[in-house]
Design a protein around this motif. Structure first.
Motif, PDB file in Angstrom:
ATOM      1  N   THR A 112       0.829  -1.205   0.000  1.00 10.83           N
ATOM      2  CA  THR A 112       0.000   0.000   0.000  1.00 10.83           C
ATOM      3  C   THR A 112       0.863   1.255   0.000  1.00 10.83           C
ATOM      4  O   THR A 112       0.628   2.187  -0.782  1.00 10.83           O
ATOM      5  CB  THR A 112      -0.917   0.010   1.239  1.00 10.83           C
ATOM      6  N   GLY A 113       1.866   1.305   0.877  1.00 12.40           N
ATOM      7  CA  GLY A 113       2.750   2.468   0.937  1.00 12.40           C
ATOM      8  C   GLY A 113       3.475   2.697  -0.368  1.00 12.40           C
ATOM      9  O   GLY A 113       3.612   3.843  -0.829  1.00 12.40           O
ATOM     10  N   THR A 114       3.926   1.614  -0.989  1.00 11.54           N
ATOM     11  CA  THR A 114       4.631   1.736  -2.272  1.00 11.54           C
ATOM     12  C   THR A 114       3.694   2.254  -3.356  1.00 11.54           C
ATOM     13  O   THR A 114       4.053   3.149  -4.142  1.00 11.54           O
ATOM     14  CB  THR A 114       5.201   0.367  -2.691  1.00 11.54           C
ATOM     15  N   MET A 115       2.466   1.738  -3.394  1.00  7.66           N
ATOM     16  CA  MET A 115       1.503   2.169  -4.410  1.00  7.66           C
ATOM     17  C   MET A 115       1.073   3.615  -4.195  1.00  7.66           C
ATOM     18  O   MET A 115       0.780   4.336  -5.155  1.00  7.66           O
ATOM     19  CB  MET A 115       0.293   1.235  -4.404  1.00  7.66           C
ATOM     20  N   LEU A 116       1.037   4.050  -2.931  1.00  7.28           N
ATOM     21  CA  LEU A 116       0.718   5.447  -2.661  1.00  7.28           C
ATOM     22  C   LEU A 116       1.793   6.365  -3.243  1.00  7.28           C
ATOM     23  O   LEU A 116       1.483   7.424  -3.819  1.00  7.28           O
ATOM     24  CB  LEU A 116       0.594   5.679  -1.149  1.00  7.28           C
ATOM     25  N   LEU A 117       3.056   5.974  -3.091  1.00  8.17           N
ATOM     26  CA  LEU A 117       4.146   6.774  -3.660  1.00  8.17           C
ATOM     27  C   LEU A 117       4.096   6.763  -5.182  1.00  8.17           C
ATOM     28  O   LEU A 117       4.272   7.799  -5.835  1.00  8.17           O
ATOM     29  CB  LEU A 117       5.497   6.236  -3.173  1.00  8.17           C
ATOM     30  N   ILE A 118       3.825   5.587  -5.760  1.00 10.24           N
ATOM     31  CA  ILE A 118       3.735   5.474  -7.222  1.00 10.24           C
ATOM     32  C   ILE A 118       2.598   6.333  -7.769  1.00 10.24           C
ATOM     33  O   ILE A 118       2.728   6.958  -8.837  1.00 10.24           O
ATOM     34  CB  ILE A 118       3.540   4.003  -7.631  1.00 10.24           C
ATOM     35  N   GLY A 266      -6.610  -2.880 -10.825  1.00 14.79           N
ATOM     36  CA  GLY A 266      -5.539  -3.498 -10.062  1.00 14.79           C
ATOM     37  C   GLY A 266      -4.755  -2.474  -9.274  1.00 14.79           C
ATOM     38  O   GLY A 266      -3.896  -2.813  -8.464  1.00 14.79           O
ATOM     39  N   ASP A 267      -5.037  -1.182  -9.498  1.00 17.22           N
ATOM     40  CA  ASP A 267      -4.347  -0.096  -8.803  1.00 17.22           C
ATOM     41  C   ASP A 267      -5.383   0.861  -8.213  1.00 17.22           C
ATOM     42  O   ASP A 267      -5.625   1.943  -8.741  1.00 17.22           O
ATOM     43  CB  ASP A 267      -3.429   0.650  -9.783  1.00 17.22           C
ATOM     44  N   PRO A 268      -6.029   0.475  -7.093  1.00 22.58           N
ATOM     45  CA  PRO A 268      -7.086   1.321  -6.532  1.00 22.58           C
ATOM     46  C   PRO A 268      -6.591   2.680  -6.057  1.00 22.58           C
ATOM     47  O   PRO A 268      -7.329   3.657  -6.098  1.00 22.58           O
ATOM     48  CB  PRO A 268      -7.605   0.489  -5.347  1.00 22.58           C
ATOM     49  N   PHE A 269      -5.324   2.757  -5.637  1.00 22.51           N
ATOM     50  CA  PHE A 269      -4.809   4.020  -5.116  1.00 22.51           C
ATOM     51  C   PHE A 269      -4.568   5.028  -6.235  1.00 22.51           C
ATOM     52  O   PHE A 269      -4.740   6.229  -6.041  1.00 22.51           O
ATOM     53  CB  PHE A 269      -3.530   3.768  -4.318  1.00 22.51           C
ATOM     54  N   ASN A 340      -2.088  -6.989  -9.857  1.00 24.30           N
ATOM     55  CA  ASN A 340      -3.458  -6.727  -9.431  1.00 24.30           C
ATOM     56  C   ASN A 340      -3.539  -6.799  -7.914  1.00 24.30           C
ATOM     57  O   ASN A 340      -3.596  -7.880  -7.330  1.00 24.30           O
ATOM     58  CB  ASN A 340      -4.424  -7.743 -10.059  1.00 24.30           C
ATOM     59  N   PHE A 341      -3.524  -5.643  -7.293  1.00 21.74           N
ATOM     60  CA  PHE A 341      -3.518  -5.575  -5.836  1.00 21.74           C
ATOM     61  C   PHE A 341      -4.812  -6.113  -5.244  1.00 21.74           C
ATOM     62  O   PHE A 341      -4.799  -6.935  -4.326  1.00 21.74           O
ATOM     63  CB  PHE A 341      -3.308  -4.126  -5.379  1.00 21.74           C
ATOM     64  N   LEU A 342      -5.963  -5.669  -5.757  1.00 16.20           N
ATOM     65  CA  LEU A 342      -7.243  -6.061  -5.169  1.00 16.20           C
ATOM     66  C   LEU A 342      -7.476  -7.566  -5.249  1.00 16.20           C
ATOM     67  O   LEU A 342      -7.952  -8.182  -4.299  1.00 16.20           O
ATOM     68  CB  LEU A 342      -8.391  -5.320  -5.874  1.00 16.20           C
ATOM     69  N   ALA A 343      -7.127  -8.175  -6.391  1.00 22.84           N
ATOM     70  CA  ALA A 343      -7.335  -9.615  -6.546  1.00 22.84           C
ATOM     71  C   ALA A 343      -6.498 -10.395  -5.539  1.00 22.84           C
ATOM     72  O   ALA A 343      -6.983 -11.331  -4.895  1.00 22.84           O
ATOM     73  CB  ALA A 343      -6.980 -10.040  -7.966  1.00 22.84           C
ATOM     74  N   ASN A 344      -5.239 -10.014  -5.371  1.00 19.52           N
ATOM     75  CA  ASN A 344      -4.363 -10.697  -4.412  1.00 19.52           C
ATOM     76  C   ASN A 344      -4.774 -10.420  -2.977  1.00 19.52           C
ATOM     77  O   ASN A 344      -4.672 -11.301  -2.107  1.00 19.52           O
ATOM     78  CB  ASN A 344      -2.912 -10.267  -4.638  1.00 19.52           C
ATOM     79  N   PHE A 345      -5.252  -9.208  -2.717  1.00 21.54           N
ATOM     80  CA  PHE A 345      -5.687  -8.848  -1.377  1.00 21.54           C
ATOM     81  C   PHE A 345      -6.917  -9.671  -0.978  1.00 21.54           C
ATOM     82  O   PHE A 345      -6.998 -10.189   0.135  1.00 21.54           O
ATOM     83  CB  PHE A 345      -6.004  -7.352  -1.332  1.00 21.54           C
ATOM     84  N   GLU A 346      -7.869  -9.807  -1.895  1.00 19.47           N
ATOM     85  CA  GLU A 346      -9.060 -10.616  -1.616  1.00 19.47           C
ATOM     86  C   GLU A 346      -8.689 -12.087  -1.413  1.00 19.47           C
ATOM     87  O   GLU A 346      -9.278 -12.783  -0.573  1.00 19.47           O
ATOM     88  CB  GLU A 346     -10.079 -10.485  -2.753  1.00 19.47           C
TER      89      GLU A 346
END
Length: 457
Positions: A112-118, A266-269, A340-346
């Motif tokens: 999450t932190g990495t995707m926020l920076l991206i 795949g990138d909700p942020f 895909n963040f959401l798919a892996n998170f679920e």
């Protein structure tokens, strides 16, 4: 064995219901609440159904509230209490689950932190490619490691101020969502299926919030001042977690009317960031990323403690290497291979939720059925003669396996995952229900043998 090796001393019981409320509030005011809201929308629910699912999912914090109340009553933390339900050696099962839970959430926070920076690269005109993603992961991972040099008191102060700032900014963000939301589109969303849509949405939220947090609830409850009313501890815990989570999930549902791609991306942020004015988006995401760092360090240290309770004792350096490799390799897979963040998170929540739902159901049933007069200290000490409580262990195994039999996902296809059980997380509910049924059978067998409580203890 000295009682104080198991029980918290009265001198250390300094928490009040207000502090309990704030601790849980601060832990659930994070940006992941918006992601849960997007996940709810992905189940194709109407606006009213989505808000109701968010409300019911947030109510899963009634479970940690109950666990915290038990912790206060006994003055004992969660995994020492669970020795009664599983036996001192059998208790290694929930200990191992706790370790996986903490390492998993640590990885989620790093991702999450990495995707926020991206997500903020666009403002700085930095291209989003493999190299820049690696740099973002290195920056956030490095900050996590550097934060490990700080003392707990310093981390607590940082977390407190970040929570205040993040909370205030979140209110501003919610107002913006309310102003920008397409209310007509929201109210015109078609109704989804109550069993195959609504219930799985509730279960996936519960798995990632109340059920997951239940493993730490008595750790807070045990430190509440002795004369505090148990109901105050219960509601301080339940409302502290449920209120911010529900508000943020409702914000995520509203955001989906502005950015429909939020429910499938795949990138909700990145989608979230694009929906905000750039001037506040940068500040909001930076604070959100900063607020994750102390949580990562606390999770890292807790994971090492759990390894010790399982019986795996390693040095701090070895622990750092082991957990560092895990929380780097998982983000590398999600960010650079899966994408895909959401798919892996679920997927993570689904598997973990089944194991944890059965664990907490057995823990609470054991407490209600066999510990009405309190926990026997001899069952909680490390050298207890009760190595295995087969009633709890067998119930957990049966309930967990049954939950998986009714579950399918990208890497698992249960033989009974058909019809209303197909492509959803109803296995979480199944595992909890079966666990409760099994514990009722354990109680009936105990009393039929004329042993009553003594059979279980």
């Amino acid at each position: 064995m000295n009682n104080e090796l198991v029980k918290i001393s009265d001198a250390d019981k300094t928490l009040t219901p207000g502090k309990i409320f704030y601790n849980w509030f601060a832990a659930n005011i994070g940006i992941m609440g918006f992601v849960f809201g997007a996940m709810i929308v992905a189940y194709h629910l109407s606006f009213a159904q989505a808000i109701l699912a968010a409300f019911c999912g947030a109510l899963s914090f009634l479970v940690p509230g109950w666990v915290a109340m038990i912790g206060q009553r006994e003055g004992v933390t969660t995994f020492k209490l669970s020795r009664a339900a599983y036996g001192t050696w059998g208790n290694k099962i929930p200990n191992a689950i706790a370790w996986i839970n903490m390492v998993g959430w640590l990885s989620v926070n790093v991702i999450t932190g990495t995707m926020l920076l991206i997500s903020m690269y666009g403002v700085l005109d930095i291209p989003k490619n493999t190299v820049t993603r690696v740099i973002a992961l290195a920056i956030f991972g490095g900050l996590v490691l550097l934060s490990g040099l700080l003392k707990e008191a310093t981390l607590a102060k940082i977390q407190t101020w970040l929570s205040y700032v993040f909370g205030a900014l979140t209110v501003v963000i919610l107002i913006l969502f309310l102003l920008k939301a397409d209310w007509q589109a929201a109210f015109n969303l078609p109704s989804g299926h109550w069993i195959s849509g609504f219930l799985p949405a509730v279960s996936i939220v519960a798995a990632g919030s109340g059920i997951s947090w239940s493993m730490a609830a008595a750790d807070w409850g045990a430190y509440v001042k002795p004369k505090t009313k148990p109901q105050a501890t219960f509601w301080g815990t339940a409302l502290g977690g449920a209120v911010p989570l529900f508000v943020l999930m409702a914000g995520g549902v509203l955001l989906s009317t502005i950015e429909p791609a939020l429910a499938t991306t795949g990138d909700p942020f990145g989608v979230m960031y694009s929906a905000l004015p750039s001037w506040i988006g940068v500040i909001y995401f930076l604070v959100a990323a900063g607020g994750l760092i102390p949580q990562c360090i606390v999770s890292l240290r807790s994971a090492r403690i759990n390894l010790g309770t399982i019986g795996i004792r390693v040095s701090q350096r070895t622990s750092l290497v082991i957990h560092g490799l895990i929380v780097i390799l998982i983000p590398v897979y999600v960010l650079f291979i899966s994408g895909n963040f959401l798919a892996n998170f679920e997927l993570f929540l689904n598997f973990l939720g089944i194991c944890l739902a059965s664990w907490v159901a057995i823990f609470l049933c054991d407490s209600a059925m066999f510990r009405k007069n309190g926990y026997e200290l001899a069952l909680l000490v490390p050298d207890s003669k009760k190595h295995y409580n087969w009633g709890g262990i067998i119930s957990w195994v049966i309930a967990t396996i049954t939950g998986f039999l009714f579950t399918n996902n990208a890497i698992w296809n249960g033989p009974f995952a058909h019809g209303i059980f197909r492509n959803n997380s109803l296995g979480v509910f199944i595992s909890a229900i079966v666990a409760i049924i099994c514990m009722f059978i354990v109680k009936m067998v105990a009393y039929s043998n004329n042993e009553g409580v003594s059979h279980h203890e």
